[in-house]
Design a protein around this motif. Structure first.
Motif, PDB file in Angstrom:
ATOM      1  N   ASN A  14       0.821  -1.208   0.000  1.00  0.00           N
ATOM      2  CA  ASN A  14       0.000   0.000   0.000  1.00  0.00           C
ATOM      3  C   ASN A  14       0.863   1.269   0.000  1.00  0.00           C
ATOM      4  O   ASN A  14       0.360   2.368   0.138  1.00  0.00           O
ATOM      5  N   GLN A  15       2.180   1.078  -0.170  1.00  0.00           N
ATOM      6  CA  GLN A  15       3.083   2.219  -0.253  1.00  0.00           C
ATOM      7  C   GLN A  15       2.814   2.995  -1.540  1.00  0.00           C
ATOM      8  O   GLN A  15       2.502   2.414  -2.582  1.00  0.00           O
ATOM      9  N   ALA A  39     -12.806  -9.438  -1.820  1.00  0.00           N
ATOM     10  CA  ALA A  39     -12.386  -9.751  -0.449  1.00  0.00           C
ATOM     11  C   ALA A  39     -11.256 -10.779  -0.457  1.00  0.00           C
ATOM     12  O   ALA A  39     -10.293 -10.677   0.315  1.00  0.00           O
ATOM     13  N   ASP A  40     -11.383 -11.794  -1.326  1.00  0.00           N
ATOM     14  CA  ASP A  40     -10.317 -12.794  -1.462  1.00  0.00           C
ATOM     15  C   ASP A  40      -9.009 -12.124  -1.854  1.00  0.00           C
ATOM     16  O   ASP A  40      -7.940 -12.406  -1.294  1.00  0.00           O
ATOM     17  N   LEU A  41      -9.084 -11.237  -2.845  1.00  0.00           N
ATOM     18  CA  LEU A  41      -7.884 -10.584  -3.355  1.00  0.00           C
ATOM     19  C   LEU A  41      -7.241  -9.708  -2.282  1.00  0.00           C
ATOM     20  O   LEU A  41      -6.012  -9.692  -2.128  1.00  0.00           O
ATOM     21  N   ALA A  42      -8.047  -8.981  -1.535  1.00  0.00           N
ATOM     22  CA  ALA A  42      -7.506  -8.130  -0.476  1.00  0.00           C
ATOM     23  C   ALA A  42      -6.818  -8.972   0.597  1.00  0.00           C
ATOM     24  O   ALA A  42      -5.729  -8.641   1.068  1.00  0.00           O
ATOM     25  N   GLN A  50      -9.895  -0.799  -0.777  1.00  0.00           N
ATOM     26  CA  GLN A  50     -10.023   0.298  -1.734  1.00  0.00           C
ATOM     27  C   GLN A  50      -9.023   0.141  -2.874  1.00  0.00           C
ATOM     28  O   GLN A  50      -9.351   0.366  -4.044  1.00  0.00           O
ATOM     29  N   ALA A  51      -7.789  -0.265  -2.544  1.00  0.00           N
ATOM     30  CA  ALA A  51      -6.779  -0.473  -3.585  1.00  0.00           C
ATOM     31  C   ALA A  51      -7.201  -1.589  -4.528  1.00  0.00           C
ATOM     32  O   ALA A  51      -7.064  -1.483  -5.759  1.00  0.00           O
TER      33      ALA A  51
END
Length: 409
Positions: A14-15, A39-42, A50-51
């Motif tokens: 998340n940088q 949700a799986d991907l996060a 959000q990303a």
């Protein structure tokens, strides 16, 4: 979709300034797992929700990802799974060998959609380049017939040929394709096709194919022992192909074997255990267009004493090579692949066992120490085609490291 099922993925970050890396991480996670919800991907990539949402929307706009039907399970919130669009990208792979050249076109998932091959004429690149360019145009035309948008979505041309690269060699050395090595091949192909061109040795290309659609799919550390005219090793370390400082990592065939008990001098491994030595032993012509069929016929014959004599000697050297690979690289598995037809490869596998004791011989293993991979003569061309896909879409830790270092400086 369950939030507790195991998912294979590379971690994102998340940088700030790392969106390109995160995009690749998401594509790689979908390739490895087939379909995943946001949700799986996060959860799998350690990215914020959000990303993930932003990247998914971007990938959908680019035609690389599509949403599927909403999944409803129990009392939880319904989820929308996403998967890659096979036609989101295409690439062409080219194999240049001593007597034949093959070209293959693949989609984003690594599925072969087009193939063409031709014999290489005598005279090296001066005569062979036009044959190759015609072959590539043939594959492009086949891709266009399959998908009219393929030309706009071609991400590059991958080239594979025997190494090593950058060494001095003589024109009469049968183990080195000196004329092709000294020819400005990449520049000529780039000018003739208008595509970005990359080069790797045939063992690395075979490992790329195994990683994308073969026995190394989803593995982080594996070594593909490539048995062709020569011998090589495609090395996968931390999910990435390791090429070395000069693109020559894995040139296992050049390792000098210990002197034989009868006093024979040191010999490179490939002089004793590669298919070239089998061709010589069996009196076969490596330029014979029916060579694969003849080898398969010999390997399935009831009386194959001449073949068995070669196998028994080659198995000794290959058994030692596997122990060496395991000791140096500590892979999850070693994958035997290459251009030997499957019946021959299986006979050789049987002769190699039992393997020598090594650090890989652990009771907690979940994969065999040695397994059979692709024995398709097209595997090198397919791996060469997978390389531009990998270059365009796979995570590269070297890139994220440079981003972080630049942020510090």
């Amino acid at each position: 979709m369950s939030d507790k099922r195991p998912i294979r993925a590379t971690s994102g970050t998340n940088q700030e300034g790392t969106s390109a890396h995160n995009r690749r991480v998401m594509i790689d996670a979908l390739r490895l797992n087939g379909q995943l919800s946001r949700a799986d991907l996060a959860r799998a990539t350690n990215l914020s929700k959000q990303a993930v949402s932003n990247i998914i929307e971007e990938l959908q706009r680019d035609g690389l990802v599509v949403s599927l039907e909403v999944v409803r399970k129990g009392r939880g919130q319904p989820s929308t799974p996403y998967q890659l669009v096979a036609g989101g990208a295409f690439a062409i792979g080219l194999q240049i060998d001593r007597h034949v050249t093959r070209a293959a076109g693949v989609d984003l998932l690594g599925c072969a959609l087009a193939r063409a091959e031709a014999n290489l004429p005598q005279g090296g690149p001066a005569q062979g380049v036009q044959v190759i360019l015609d072959l590539i145009e043939n594959v492009r035309a086949q891709l266009m017939q399959r998908d009219a948008a393929s030309e706009k979505r071609l991400v590059g041309l991958g080239v594979a040929m025997p190494g090593p690269f950058g060494l001095e060699s003589t024109e009469d050395d049968p183990w080195m394709m000196a004329a092709w090595q000294n020819f400005p091949l990449l520049e000529t192909l780039a000018a003739g096709t208008g595509l970005q061109v990359g080069l790797q040795n045939d063992a690395a290309a075979s490992a790329t194919a195994e990683r994308m659609v073969g026995a190394a799919h989803g593995l982080d550390n594996a070594v593909c022992l490539f048995l062709g005219y020569g011998i090589g090793a495609g090395i996968i370390v931390n999910g990435e192909l390791y090429s070395g400082a000069n693109g020559n990592a894995g040139e296992l065939g050049m390792v000098l074997t210990p002197p034989a008990p009868n006093g024979d001098r040191l010999q490179p491994l490939e002089h004793r255990a590669a298919l070239a030595s089998l061709y010589q032993h069996m009196g076969l012509d490596p330029a014979d267009p029916d060579l694969q069929q003849k080898l398969a016929a010999v390997a399935t014959a009831d009386d194959a004493q001449r073949l068995d004599a070669w196998i028994s000697h080659a198995a000794i050297d290959l058994r030692w090579s596997i122990q060496l690979i395991e000791t140096i690289f500590d892979p999850q598995t070693v994958i035997l692949c290459g251009s030997a037809p499957e019946p021959l490869a299986r006979r050789l596998m049987d002769a190699i066992h039992p393997l020598l004791p090594s650090i890989a011989d652990r009771p907690t293993r979940t994969l065999p120490r040695l397994q059979l991979g692709m024995t398709d003569p097209w595997a090198v061309a397919l791996g060469a085609a997978a390389e531009p896909i990998s270059r365009a879409f796979d995570p590269r830790f070297s890139a994220i490291l440079k981003t972080r270092l630049n942020g510090v400086s």
